[in-house]
Design an enzyme around this catalytic site. Sequence first.
Site, PDB file in Angstrom:
ATOM      1  N   ASP A 150       0.836  -1.211   0.000  1.00  0.00           N
ATOM      2  CA  ASP A 150       0.000   0.000   0.000  1.00  0.00           C
ATOM      3  C   ASP A 150       0.866   1.255   0.000  1.00  0.00           C
ATOM      4  OD1 ASP A 150      -3.112  -0.687   1.509  1.00  0.00           O
ATOM      5  OD2 ASP A 150      -1.572  -2.210   1.215  1.00  0.00           O
ATOM      6  N   ASN A 186       3.921  -7.770   6.312  1.00  0.00           N
ATOM      7  CA  ASN A 186       2.653  -7.361   5.707  1.00  0.00           C
ATOM      8  C   ASN A 186       2.220  -5.999   6.258  1.00  0.00           C
ATOM      9  OD1 ASN A 186      -0.410  -9.221   5.083  1.00  0.00           O
ATOM     10  ND2 ASN A 186      -0.175  -7.029   5.143  1.00  0.00           N
ATOM     11  N   GLU A 268      -6.441 -11.960  12.223  1.00  0.00           N
ATOM     12  CA  GLU A 268      -7.359 -10.871  11.879  1.00  0.00           C
ATOM     13  C   GLU A 268      -8.554 -11.362  11.066  1.00  0.00           C
ATOM     14  OE1 GLU A 268      -4.721 -11.264   8.299  1.00  0.00           O
ATOM     15  OE2 GLU A 268      -4.598 -11.622  10.462  1.00  0.00           O
ATOM     16  N   ASP A 301      -6.331 -10.193  -1.506  1.00  0.00           N
ATOM     17  CA  ASP A 301      -7.076 -11.069  -0.613  1.00  0.00           C
ATOM     18  C   ASP A 301      -8.541 -10.619  -0.564  1.00  0.00           C
ATOM     19  OD1 ASP A 301      -5.871  -8.793   0.560  1.00  0.00           O
ATOM     20  OD2 ASP A 301      -5.909  -9.674   2.565  1.00  0.00           O
ATOM     21  N   GLU A 489     -11.703   2.647  -0.672  1.00  0.00           N
ATOM     22  CA  GLU A 489     -10.679   1.625  -0.887  1.00  0.00           C
ATOM     23  C   GLU A 489     -10.706   1.039  -2.297  1.00  0.00           C
ATOM     24  OE1 GLU A 489      -9.576  -2.602   1.332  1.00  0.00           O
ATOM     25  OE2 GLU A 489     -11.636  -1.877   1.316  1.00  0.00           O
TER      26      GLU A 489
END
Length: 545
Positions: A150, A186, A268, A301, A489
Amino acid sequence: MTDTAQRTLSQGGMTPEVAHVAPSDVLTPADRYQELFVAVQTQRIFPDSKTFVDCVPKLAPEEVLRRYRDDAGRPGFDLSAFVSGHFTMERIPDSHYVSDPGQGLVAHIDGLWDVLTRLPQAHPADSSLLPLPQSYVVPGGRFHELYYWDSYFTMLGLAQSGRHDLLVNMADNFSFLIDTYGHVPNGNRTYYLSRSQPAMYGLMIELFESHGVARAVRYLPHLLREHAYWMEGEESLAAGDAFRHLVRLPDGALLNRYWDERDTPREEGYLEDVNTALHAPARNAGEVYRDLRAGAASGWDFSSRWLGDANDLSTIRTTAILPVDLNSFLFATERQIARLSEAAGDAQQALAFAARAEARRRAMTRFLWSDDDGAFMDYDWQLGEIRRQLTAAIAAPLFVGMASREEAHRTARAMADRLIAAGGLRTSEASMQTSSLQQWDPPNGWAPLQWIAIHGLRKYGENRLATEIAHRWLATVGALYTRESKLVEKYSLHTSDAMCACGGGGGEYPLQDGFGWTNGVVRRLLGDHPEHHAHMALARGRPRG
């Protein structure tokens, strides 16, 4: 994990570089809270599995677990009340991502950088946050931490906004993570340490240098460590075998895959993963969990790109797939190491890494190039065949300059014929994914994939198609901003009409506002396209607060 990382965690997350930051917990939430963690996640105390792993204990974690074990068996025990009494939940911001009425996109994005910036000295003690030495920019919404790939796209916007202060901070943070853990996790959470994300560090270095943050050669030692992480085990790997991120193909060639060190449910996404594995009774649960974790490491994902059956997430087989984008980024890493080694006066290392990059290019041409489709595509090394699904990842070889001129032109035609939508570039070919419920499938479009395609096409002179994708994407973002006064997003690409534009759907969690990489790509594209009507998009929503 490196020895430095072990020392860091054993000391409560402290090194001299981050002495100003409260120590993180030394364990992941699942390891720390054990049966309490399982109870909270399986009983769905919070609708989102990520909420609990981001909670902050009000007492020392050991004391919280001790109290739980003392209390859990007593009559009338209320798990929800126990969690509320012993943890503080991180609040997900909402209204302050919404622009003031009348504000344009550029001003909105420039104003959001400080809103999305987190200060390490504000980290709570004993949480799952890994300490960082400098301020950093988060995506927004439920994502309160730094994310690896990101951040590259966020950095594009920071540079365009003139926020070199944050670029410097981000450079220091990523170098610190590699120094401390031997790789970039990550995200900066303990539960993300077992995996990485697309290998963008070499591209970040190029960005740092091009904007005067620092000379790229300064980061050569970090880049070598990053490369070693991805190539671990190559010396002893036999043909046809795999080890962690690495696969040696039958002809001896080496290519990479996504991997996670753990084969347990993602912390998570705990309940989601447990339920997914239950739908695959013929598979070992640990195998399903590993592939789900590797899918998270991919950044996609989740996507039918990784599935045996587009309708069934339990058929995920990420570790069996050699992804075109990951190997393209590692080609860029090897080329960058060769270039920086030459600049540092190490001719032997420069030649060695130039040879590595060329060997990877040849292997990708042999195994990943589909002449029928005119594009590099993912390869299933276990089945020994190309996965005949066209995705936006086909742009990655262009983005890193790996494709030949002819390969690039054929890839551009494939994109134009099979991936273009009204609102931008599709994530994957629509006709093949009509039943997918995954967020990295149509009709969704994602900012990083738009940028990789646009920039890659421009490298090969495919300017008309690059401009078309940029204009369609900016129209989509501008239309939703006009109606809802925010960036999100992901976007649905079925239309760019202001009355119909909407955020994307699918996946495990609601659409998130913010949003770091959308801000970054859009801010850069607005700079590249001063003529686009998205500059005239004005917020019409409620004021902040």
